[in-house]
Scaffold this motif. Sequence first.
Motif, PDB file in Angstrom:
ATOM      1  N   SER A  22     -85.752  -6.074  61.018  1.00 55.66           N
ATOM      2  CA  SER A  22     -85.955  -7.183  61.945  1.00 55.66           C
ATOM      3  C   SER A  22     -86.701  -6.773  63.211  1.00 55.66           C
ATOM      4  O   SER A  22     -86.799  -5.607  63.545  1.00 55.66           O
ATOM      5  N   VAL A  54     -87.107  -8.479  67.314  1.00 53.53           N
ATOM      6  CA  VAL A  54     -86.531  -9.446  68.251  1.00 53.53           C
ATOM      7  C   VAL A  54     -87.536  -9.679  69.368  1.00 53.53           C
ATOM      8  O   VAL A  54     -88.080  -8.730  69.937  1.00 53.53           O
ATOM      9  N   GLY A  91     -84.613 -13.861  71.114  1.00 56.97           N
ATOM     10  CA  GLY A  91     -83.291 -13.272  70.979  1.00 56.97           C
ATOM     11  C   GLY A  91     -82.708 -13.294  69.578  1.00 56.97           C
ATOM     12  O   GLY A  91     -81.542 -12.956  69.404  1.00 56.97           O
ATOM     13  N   GLU A  92     -83.466 -13.654  68.570  1.00 58.34           N
ATOM     14  CA  GLU A  92     -82.967 -13.685  67.192  1.00 58.34           C
ATOM     15  C   GLU A  92     -83.557 -12.534  66.390  1.00 58.34           C
ATOM     16  O   GLU A  92     -84.688 -12.123  66.619  1.00 58.34           O
ATOM     17  N   LEU A  93     -82.775 -12.039  65.443  1.00 59.81           N
ATOM     18  CA  LEU A  93     -83.268 -11.021  64.522  1.00 59.81           C
ATOM     19  C   LEU A  93     -84.133 -11.712  63.462  1.00 59.81           C
ATOM     20  O   LEU A  93     -83.640 -12.535  62.694  1.00 59.81           O
ATOM     21  N   SER A 134     -81.160  -9.503  59.116  1.00 61.30           N
ATOM     22  CA  SER A 134     -80.466  -8.403  59.776  1.00 61.30           C
ATOM     23  C   SER A 134     -80.851  -7.065  59.149  1.00 61.30           C
ATOM     24  O   SER A 134     -80.538  -6.016  59.679  1.00 61.30           O
TER      25      SER A 134
END
Length: 169
Positions: free
Chosen positions: A53, A55, A66-68, A50
């Motif tokens: 990052s 995405v 869709g993930e950091l 976080s």
Amino acid sequence: VPMALFVWSWLNGKAFLPLLDVVCFCAPVFDFLGRLGCLFGGCCYGVASSWLSVVYFDHSVGAPVGELLLPIQLITALLFLLVFGVFLSIRSYCNVDRLAPGVFVGAYFFCAAFIRFGVDFFRGDRGDAVISFGSVFVTSYQVACLLLGVMALGILGFVLVKKYKKFGA
């Protein structure tokens, strides 16, 4: 590249090591560009993060969508750019003719092994553990990097000792 260069140098009667030095001098730039390609393609992605990052939203990339994720590809690219900057400094500071043939070969492979060993700890797609020290584990890829780094240090040491003995300095 080294094998094709070896064949070409043999067929044309040129010294192989100075030619390989030129290739290894430029190689960090190609690593830099390759890692940028990895960043855009989503392969070699980093761990969840976080702090810093990136995405990915396209399902065709290699990274989770869709993930950091830590942009380890960008960090690796910048490290290789730093290596090239050091190489440029060495080359501009030293007389190129006085550098021992093979210095950039040993230095490049040592730096590449060191960088790749280190950044592998932060990759989200790491392989299986070969050796573990508590919660920290080393992959087979990292073991190969360590072996490459030791061989590169050997090459660098050999080249420098040979040059040192030649000039008796």
